[in-house]
Design an enzyme around this catalytic site. Structure first.
Site, PDB file in Angstrom:
ATOM      1  N   ASN A  39       0.801  -1.226   0.000  1.00 60.36           N
ATOM      2  CA  ASN A  39       0.000   0.000   0.000  1.00 60.36           C
ATOM      3  C   ASN A  39       0.833   1.276   0.000  1.00 60.36           C
ATOM      4  O   ASN A  39       0.340   2.330  -0.373  1.00 60.36           O
ATOM      5  CB  ASN A  39      -0.942  -0.008   1.203  1.00 60.36           C
ATOM      6  CG  ASN A  39      -0.228  -0.324   2.493  1.00 60.36           C
ATOM      7  OD1 ASN A  39       0.572  -1.265   2.555  1.00 60.36           O
ATOM      8  ND2 ASN A  39      -0.481   0.430   3.527  1.00 60.36           N
ATOM      9  N   GLN A  67      -4.912  -3.817  -1.694  1.00 64.99           N
ATOM     10  CA  GLN A  67      -4.397  -2.762  -2.566  1.00 64.99           C
ATOM     11  C   GLN A  67      -4.481  -3.146  -4.050  1.00 64.99           C
ATOM     12  O   GLN A  67      -4.430  -2.289  -4.914  1.00 64.99           O
ATOM     13  CB  GLN A  67      -2.929  -2.486  -2.186  1.00 64.99           C
ATOM     14  CG  GLN A  67      -2.378  -1.163  -2.605  1.00 64.99           C
ATOM     15  CD  GLN A  67      -3.122   0.014  -2.018  1.00 64.99           C
ATOM     16  OE1 GLN A  67      -3.363   0.975  -2.719  1.00 64.99           O
ATOM     17  NE2 GLN A  67      -3.503  -0.050  -0.748  1.00 64.99           N
ATOM     18  N   SER A  87     -10.799  -5.022   0.811  1.00 69.54           N
ATOM     19  CA  SER A  87     -11.517  -3.994   1.553  1.00 69.54           C
ATOM     20  C   SER A  87     -12.222  -3.065   0.567  1.00 69.54           C
ATOM     21  O   SER A  87     -11.618  -2.561  -0.375  1.00 69.54           O
ATOM     22  CB  SER A  87     -10.532  -3.222   2.431  1.00 69.54           C
ATOM     23  OG  SER A  87     -11.201  -2.190   3.108  1.00 69.54           O
ATOM     24  N   HIS A  89     -13.579  -0.012   0.506  1.00 73.20           N
ATOM     25  CA  HIS A  89     -13.365   1.416   0.242  1.00 73.20           C
ATOM     26  C   HIS A  89     -12.149   1.677  -0.657  1.00 73.20           C
ATOM     27  O   HIS A  89     -12.014   2.743  -1.229  1.00 73.20           O
ATOM     28  CB  HIS A  89     -13.247   2.203   1.556  1.00 73.20           C
ATOM     29  CG  HIS A  89     -11.972   1.992   2.302  1.00 73.20           C
ATOM     30  ND1 HIS A  89     -10.928   2.884   2.267  1.00 73.20           N
ATOM     31  CD2 HIS A  89     -11.550   0.977   3.101  1.00 73.20           C
ATOM     32  CE1 HIS A  89      -9.940   2.444   3.035  1.00 73.20           C
ATOM     33  NE2 HIS A  89     -10.299   1.291   3.548  1.00 73.20           N
ATOM     34  N   THR A 125     -24.828  -9.676  12.773  1.00 64.50           N
ATOM     35  CA  THR A 125     -25.781  -9.363  11.710  1.00 64.50           C
ATOM     36  C   THR A 125     -25.054  -8.776  10.508  1.00 64.50           C
ATOM     37  O   THR A 125     -24.228  -7.887  10.655  1.00 64.50           O
ATOM     38  CB  THR A 125     -26.832  -8.366  12.238  1.00 64.50           C
ATOM     39  OG1 THR A 125     -27.472  -8.953  13.370  1.00 64.50           O
ATOM     40  CG2 THR A 125     -27.866  -8.031  11.185  1.00 64.50           C
ATOM     41  N   CYS A 213      -2.834   4.227   8.191  1.00 63.40           N
ATOM     42  CA  CYS A 213      -2.715   3.374   9.374  1.00 63.40           C
ATOM     43  C   CYS A 213      -1.665   3.914  10.333  1.00 63.40           C
ATOM     44  O   CYS A 213      -1.647   3.564  11.501  1.00 63.40           O
ATOM     45  CB  CYS A 213      -2.333   1.948   8.994  1.00 63.40           C
ATOM     46  SG  CYS A 213      -2.861   1.446   7.379  1.00 63.40           S
TER      47      CYS A 213
HETATM   48  C1  LIG Z   1      -5.892  -0.363   3.332  1.00 63.62           C
HETATM   49  C2  LIG Z   1      -5.185  -1.636   3.486  1.00 63.62           C
HETATM   50  C3  LIG Z   1      -5.478  -2.494   4.554  1.00 63.62           C
HETATM   51  C4  LIG Z   1      -6.483  -2.128   5.619  1.00 63.62           C
HETATM   52  O1  LIG Z   1      -7.769  -2.113   5.149  1.00 63.62           O
HETATM   53  P1  LIG Z   1      -8.833  -1.144   5.853  1.00 63.62           P
HETATM   54  O2  LIG Z   1     -10.146  -1.692   5.461  1.00 63.62           O
HETATM   55  O3  LIG Z   1      -8.586   0.231   5.310  1.00 63.62           O
HETATM   56  O4  LIG Z   1      -8.570  -1.212   7.311  1.00 63.62           O
HETATM   57  C5  LIG Z   1      -4.791  -3.678   4.654  1.00 63.62           C
HETATM   58  N1  LIG Z   1      -3.869  -4.029   3.741  1.00 63.62           N
HETATM   59  C6  LIG Z   1      -3.564  -3.249   2.703  1.00 63.62           C
HETATM   60  C7  LIG Z   1      -2.545  -3.697   1.711  1.00 63.62           C
HETATM   61  C8  LIG Z   1      -4.203  -2.025   2.526  1.00 63.62           C
HETATM   62  O5  LIG Z   1      -3.902  -1.248   1.485  1.00 63.62           O
END
Ligand SMILES: *Cc1c(COP(=O)(O)O)cnc(C)c1O
Length: 248
Positions: A39, A67, A87, A89, A125, A213
């Site tokens: 990331n 990523q 993830s 978002h 849930t 993070c």
């Molecule tokens: C963003 C990210 C995460 C964490 O995911 P979140 O849902 O934002 O907590 C974990 N690993 C990588 C490689 C990421 O880019």
């Protein structure tokens, strides 16, 4: 939980070494988990080769593809990925929702106790709106993936060329020949990271001096340090004395 974990080094481009991986495997090894793409610097790991090694030794292979999803096409069968996390978002889906892919036939034990939702794999849930949003977002991300990647690659190329041409003493990080499109990580020597972020923000340019993070941290990025980039160059914040001496 009593497991022994071996951490692998990376080279100067942020790649794990396949020989190191193979050497680290013992007859007790049950899991290999390696990030698909980093990331911070965008480097894509040799996932197909890692998958082959894992299969050869009959070890489960998990990859953090957070990523990579929405930035590259991933065929879990061809790459021999047994388990993959994503993830929402990161591909413009809703925040607070993600997914874990687990190949059929892989033993899986729930992480949290309670109800028996999701066939006993995750109690609680279901976040229906989040799940539907994730499905829609990945659909949209994959539809235009090639155009999107080409566009980002063109922008990146232009950006890096211009930064390189205009600004002295920079270091472009990551594996430029194999990284997620649109991820650019640059060290600017001797400039306070926070100050740079603020100055650029005032000019309408969004940058970050580290991953979200670790926001608020001022110590050098562990990713850059692991790639052997010297501590001074990897630093996000310089002592103000240094800044004053050099730039005021
Ligand atoms: C963003 C990210 C995460 C964490 O995911 P979140 O849902 O934002 O907590 C974990 N690993 C990588 C490689 C990421 O880019």
């Amino acid at each position: 939980m009593g497991f022994k974990v071996t951490y692998l080094r990376v080279d100067s481009l942020g790649r794990v070494n396949l020989q190191d991986l193979e050497k680290a495997i013992t007859r007790n090894t049950i899991l290999i988990s390696i990030m698909f793409a980093n990331n911070e610097v965008g480097t894509i790991q040799p996932i197909e080769q890692i998958g082959n090694i894992a299969r050869k030794y009959n070890i489960i292979f998990h990859t953090d593809a957070v990523q990579a999803i929405g930035n590259t096409r991933i065929d879990v069968r061809r790459l021999k990925i047994d388990s993959l996390s994503l993830s929402s978002h990161k591909f413009y889906g809703p925040k607070g929702v993600g997914a874990l892919y687990v190949r059929e036939g892989i033993a899986f034990y729930r992480q949290n106790d309670g109800g028996h939702q999701e066939r006993d794999k995750r109690s609680g849930t279901e976040n229906t709106a989040g799940i539907v949003g994730t499905g829609k977002a990945i659909e949209m991300a994959t539809e235009n993936l090639n155009e999107y990647c080409n566009h980002l690659n063109n922008l990146s190329e232009f950006y890096l060329r211009e930064v390189n041409r205009r600004i002295p003493n920079i270091k472009i990080n990551g594996d430029l020949s194999n990284k997620v499109p649109g991820n650019n990580n640059i060290c600017f020597a001797g400039i306070d990271g926070n100050r740079l972020v603020n100055e650029l923000d005032r000019r309408g340019i969004c940058v970050s001096s580290g991953s979200a993070c670790s926001s608020g941290l001022i110590n050098p990025s562990h990713v850059l340090l692991a790639m052997g980039i010297n501590e001074n160059l990897a630093k996000r914040k310089f002592k103000s004395k240094f800044w004053k001496r050099k730039y005021n």
